[in-house]
Scaffold this motif. Structure first.
Motif, PDB file in Angstrom:
ATOM      1  N   SER A  24       0.818  -1.207   0.000  1.00 32.47           N
ATOM      2  CA  SER A  24       0.000   0.000   0.000  1.00 32.47           C
ATOM      3  C   SER A  24       0.852   1.257   0.000  1.00 32.47           C
ATOM      4  O   SER A  24       0.416   2.308  -0.438  1.00 32.47           O
ATOM      5  N   ARG A  25       2.085   1.151   0.485  1.00 31.02           N
ATOM      6  CA  ARG A  25       2.978   2.305   0.499  1.00 31.02           C
ATOM      7  C   ARG A  25       4.314   1.886  -0.112  1.00 31.02           C
ATOM      8  O   ARG A  25       5.064   1.131   0.476  1.00 31.02           O
ATOM      9  N   ALA A  49       8.224   4.702   8.962  1.00 30.26           N
ATOM     10  CA  ALA A  49       7.218   3.696   8.653  1.00 30.26           C
ATOM     11  C   ALA A  49       7.205   2.597   9.707  1.00 30.26           C
ATOM     12  O   ALA A  49       6.142   2.130  10.142  1.00 30.26           O
ATOM     13  N   HIS A  54       4.292  -0.260  10.745  1.00 34.12           N
ATOM     14  CA  HIS A  54       4.258  -0.967   9.470  1.00 34.12           C
ATOM     15  C   HIS A  54       5.438  -1.931   9.342  1.00 34.12           C
ATOM     16  O   HIS A  54       6.575  -1.581   9.678  1.00 34.12           O
ATOM     17  N   ALA A 134       4.902  -1.489   3.970  1.00 36.00           N
ATOM     18  CA  ALA A 134       5.551  -0.330   3.376  1.00 36.00           C
ATOM     19  C   ALA A 134       6.880  -0.749   2.767  1.00 36.00           C
ATOM     20  O   ALA A 134       7.568  -1.610   3.310  1.00 36.00           O
ATOM     21  N   LEU A 261       4.149   9.517   3.516  1.00 41.49           N
ATOM     22  CA  LEU A 261       3.648   8.153   3.503  1.00 41.49           C
ATOM     23  C   LEU A 261       2.125   8.121   3.374  1.00 41.49           C
ATOM     24  O   LEU A 261       1.569   7.287   2.653  1.00 41.49           O
ATOM     25  N   VAL A 264       1.140   8.877  -0.245  1.00 40.19           N
ATOM     26  CA  VAL A 264       1.378   7.747  -1.123  1.00 40.19           C
ATOM     27  C   VAL A 264       0.292   6.684  -0.938  1.00 40.19           C
ATOM     28  O   VAL A 264      -0.218   6.107  -1.904  1.00 40.19           O
ATOM     29  N   ALA A 265      -0.111   6.438   0.315  1.00 39.57           N
ATOM     30  CA  ALA A 265      -1.101   5.404   0.597  1.00 39.57           C
ATOM     31  C   ALA A 265      -2.481   5.799   0.091  1.00 39.57           C
ATOM     32  O   ALA A 265      -3.279   4.936  -0.288  1.00 39.57           O
TER      33      ALA A 265
END
Length: 267
Positions: A24-25, A49, A54, A134, A261, A264-265
């Motif tokens: 997802s990231r 992260a 994550h 991530a 982050l 991006v997600a």
């Protein structure tokens, strides 16, 4: 596992992933100029992260000067060349730093590895991405960062630059190369080791050049000032977590990287 199943597995792995698939990231960090702090920023992003809970894979994709294992104080690992001939599988590349963070140091190719073969090996790494929450890719400080991001299917490349005249010119040239060679990749810019007033002035100059000559908007992710204590601690051999723990940059860097982050997600 049958021979046919093994062959199918390797074929799928060799294809890598298309942009937009995977964890997802997934974000890469790169630059067109050495010495901007690309590896440090990539390491901080992975640390952020991990701190957020994550499971994070830090991919050191710099083909010449991979240093993430040194920053984190772990072994270098087998390197992507070990994928040749099935010596290892991609899942065996990462070296665990903690329960939530692992590093895959690629050191792409070798003296007898062609560029085409190196790129094929690199694409196989993307098969790992869906297994992690991530993924942070240290794509190095040269124009080949763009090729690395394309081969890995990365959609966001954080471009690390500086606000001095050479830094602005180099960042503009890198963004121009990205617009020509990798237009699908988003390229937010982080001005590193740059005071706030310098970042404001540098952003104005960079935005004018990008919007005028590249006909695309400029996205500034933010800026980080220089921290001489952090630099000195790492020069004395401290690992990244230890050196950064007492840095006055910690709060600012955490806020900036958390926002990146999240962006991006959410795409």
């Amino acid at each position: 596992m049958s021979l046919q199943a093994v062959q199918v597995r390797r074929f799928v792995a060799s294809r890598g992933t298309r942009p937009g698939r995977g964890a997802s990231r997934v974000v890469a960090v790169g630059s067109g100029r050495g010495g901007t702090g690309t590896s440090l920023v990539a390491g901080l992003l992975a640390a952020r992260a991990t701190a957020a809970g994550h499971r994070t894979l830090l991919v050191d994709a710099d083909p010449l000067v991979g240093s993430q294992h040194l920053l984190w104080g772990v072994g270098e690992g087998p390197g992507v060349a070990a994928l040749r001939g099935g010596v290892i599988e991609p899942e065996e590349l990462p070296v665990a730093v903690s329960s939530r963070l692992s590093i895959a140091t690629l050191s792409v190719g070798g003296p007898d590895t062609t560029e085409a073969e190196s790129r094929t090996l690199l694409r196989r790494i993307a098969v790992l991405f869906p297994s992690w929450d991530a993924v942070v890719v240290d794509a190095g400080s040269r124009r080949s960062s763009l090729r690395i991001c394309r081969d890995l299917g990365v959609r966001t490349l954080l471009v690390v630059g500086q606000a001095d005249p050479v830094g602005i010119a180099t960042t503009h040239a890198f963004l121009k190369a990205a617009a020509l060679d990798a237009p699908a990749i988003e390229t937010p810019v982080l001005l590193n080791r740059t005071a706030a007033h310098e970042a404001e002035r540098g952003t104005e100059v960079l935005r004018e050049g990008v919007e005028r000559f590249l006909d695309r908007p400029l996205r500034i992710a933010g800026s980080l000032p220089a921290d001489t204590r952090l630099t000195a601690a790492m020069a004395d051999g401290a690992t990244l977590p230890g050196a950064f723990a007492d840095s006055p940059l910690q709060g600012l860097a955490d806020a900036l990287l958390t926002q990146l982050l999240a962006t991006v997600a959410d795409r």
